[in-house]
Scaffold this active site. Structure first.
Site, PDB file in Angstrom:
ATOM      1  N   ASN A  11       0.872  -1.176   0.000  1.00 17.08           N
ATOM      2  CA  ASN A  11       0.000   0.000   0.000  1.00 17.08           C
ATOM      3  C   ASN A  11       0.908   1.224   0.000  1.00 17.08           C
ATOM      4  O   ASN A  11       1.496   1.559   1.026  1.00 17.08           O
ATOM      5  CB  ASN A  11      -0.896  -0.026   1.252  1.00 17.08           C
ATOM      6  N   LYS A  13       0.128   4.219  -0.167  1.00 12.02           N
ATOM      7  CA  LYS A  13      -0.529   5.395   0.424  1.00 12.02           C
ATOM      8  C   LYS A  13      -0.343   6.601  -0.514  1.00 12.02           C
ATOM      9  O   LYS A  13      -0.198   6.418  -1.725  1.00 12.02           O
ATOM     10  CB  LYS A  13       0.004   5.691   1.824  1.00 12.02           C
ATOM     11  N   HIS A  99      -9.624   1.115   4.656  1.00  8.74           N
ATOM     12  CA  HIS A  99      -8.351   1.299   5.377  1.00  8.74           C
ATOM     13  C   HIS A  99      -8.619   2.211   6.581  1.00  8.74           C
ATOM     14  O   HIS A  99      -9.435   3.140   6.498  1.00  8.74           O
ATOM     15  CB  HIS A  99      -7.304   1.921   4.447  1.00  8.74           C
ATOM     16  N   GLU A 101      -7.117   4.624   7.754  1.00  9.43           N
ATOM     17  CA  GLU A 101      -6.921   6.063   7.500  1.00  9.43           C
ATOM     18  C   GLU A 101      -8.172   6.663   6.849  1.00  9.43           C
ATOM     19  O   GLU A 101      -8.494   7.831   7.081  1.00  9.43           O
ATOM     20  CB  GLU A 101      -5.656   6.270   6.648  1.00  9.43           C
ATOM     21  N   GLU A 170      -5.801  -5.144  10.303  1.00  7.70           N
ATOM     22  CA  GLU A 170      -4.784  -4.116  10.524  1.00  7.70           C
ATOM     23  C   GLU A 170      -5.078  -3.388  11.834  1.00  7.70           C
ATOM     24  O   GLU A 170      -5.889  -2.436  11.852  1.00  7.70           O
ATOM     25  CB  GLU A 170      -4.803  -3.107   9.376  1.00  7.70           C
ATOM     26  N   GLY A 176       2.005   2.002  10.690  1.00  5.04           N
ATOM     27  CA  GLY A 176       2.944   3.113  10.562  1.00  5.04           C
ATOM     28  C   GLY A 176       3.600   3.519  11.872  1.00  5.04           C
ATOM     29  O   GLY A 176       4.227   4.573  11.959  1.00  5.04           O
ATOM     30  N   SER A 214       3.061  -2.462  10.351  1.00  2.00           N
ATOM     31  CA  SER A 214       4.509  -2.470  10.582  1.00  2.00           C
ATOM     32  C   SER A 214       5.162  -3.817  10.263  1.00  2.00           C
ATOM     33  O   SER A 214       6.069  -4.256  10.985  1.00  2.00           O
ATOM     34  CB  SER A 214       4.823  -2.023  12.014  1.00  2.00           C
TER      35      SER A 214
HETATM   36  C1  PEP Z   1      -0.922   0.067   5.833  1.00  2.00           C
HETATM   37  O1  PEP Z   1      -0.863   1.226   5.466  1.00  2.00           O
HETATM   38  O2  PEP Z   1      -1.857  -0.643   5.446  1.00  2.00           O
HETATM   39  C2  PEP Z   1       0.119  -0.432   6.723  1.00  2.00           C
HETATM   40  C3  PEP Z   1       0.005  -1.647   7.202  1.00  2.00           C
HETATM   41  O3  PEP Z   1       1.174   0.415   6.984  1.00  2.00           O
HETATM   42  P1  PEP Z   1       2.574   0.037   7.696  1.00  2.00           P
HETATM   43  O4  PEP Z   1       3.046  -1.262   7.098  1.00  2.00           O
HETATM   44  O5  PEP Z   1       3.477   1.175   7.390  1.00  2.00           O
HETATM   45  O6  PEP Z   1       2.286  -0.116   9.155  1.00  2.00           O
END
Ligand code: PEP
Length: 251
Positions: A11, A13, A99, A101, A170, A176, A214
């Site tokens: 992803n 972003k 997601h 976000e 997630e 992040g 992460s």
């Molecule tokens: C994501 O944006 O879906 C995500 C898992 O980000 P990160 O791997 O940076 O935690």
């Protein structure tokens, strides 16, 4: 039980530029992921304007492309929205929906996320439906209730088509932040989600359950070894070709 083939999805972003993408794609193509193809499918979900260029760049590779969102509507007076058909027309295969976000910064409800999943499917895309709890919800012992509520909207809206989606767990506190759920924490939620799907009459083997939050080259193998983790949704580490390729290889 986990599926025999893992799915690793990047992803990006709202990162990138045409020049930066070209560099990243060069690195991914150079990493030669064909060797992991029997064990892992790989995709990258990119900002809408780059879909066409990324699909073209990856056409002879084993990597597929997706968007990071999609409209719940097929077409019409929805200024700023992008439909699944438009995304599909550019050669994308997947669309992330829900997601965290988008749920938090754009106030997307469980029902809107489910409607987006339905629209994506209707327009030939595979929705990757994200669910996950905040730290406050986890601390309050509400993790199962939160992910069950988020998934229920999708179960109720899709019916038998539920078997055609991908679900990504997630935990919001792990996205992040550098804080990864431990393999045991992630596995427990994945087993719970699998049980919800089975209770909704979806064969345990048909819906890939991805973990996201992460994931890095040094924790990927242990996470992917869990019985109910079928792959990963990778944010930050998908922007570094060597890291993303290492995560795909860990699958
Ligand atoms: C994501 O944006 O879906 C995500 C898992 O980000 P990160 O791997 O940076 O935690």
């Amino acid at each position: 039980m986990s599926l025999s083939k893992k799915l690793i999805v990047g992803n990006w972003k709202m990162h990138g530029s045409r020049a930066a993408n070209a560099e990243l794609l060069k690195g991914l193509l150079g990493a030669d992921l064909k060797g992991s193809a029997p064990r892992a499918s790989v995709a990258v979900c990119v900002p809408f304007p780059y879909l066409g260029e990324v699909v073209a760049a990856l056409q002879d590779s084993v990597m597929a492309v997706g968007s990071q969102d999609v409209s719940a509507h097929a077409h019409g007076a929805y200024t700023g929205e992008v439909s699944g058909a438009m995304v599909r027309e550019f050669g994308a295969v997947y669309a992330i929906v829900g997601h965290s976000e988008r749920r938090s910064y754009h106030a997307e409800s469980d029902q809107l996320v489910a409607d987006k999943a339905k629209a994506a499917l209707a327009q030939g895309l595979v929705p990757i439906v994200c669910v996950g709890e905040t730290l406050a919800e986890r601390d309050a012992g509400q993790t199962d209730a939160v992910v069950a509520r988020q998934l229920k909207a999708v179960i109720d809206t899709l019916g038998v088509d539920l078997a055609r989606v991908v679900v990504a767990y997630e935990p919001v506190w792990a996205i992040g932040t550098g804080k990864t759920a431990s393999p045991e924490q992630a596995q427990a939620v994945h087993a719970f989600l699998r049980a919800q799907l089975v209770a909704a009459q979806v064969s345990a083997a048909s819906v890939p359950l991805l973990y996201g939050g992460s994931v890095k080259p040094d924790n990927a193998a242990e996470l992917f070894a869990q019985p109910d983790i079928d792959g990963g949704l990778i944010g930050g580490a998908s922007l570094k070709a060597a890291d993303f390729a290492a995560i795909a290889r860990a699958a």
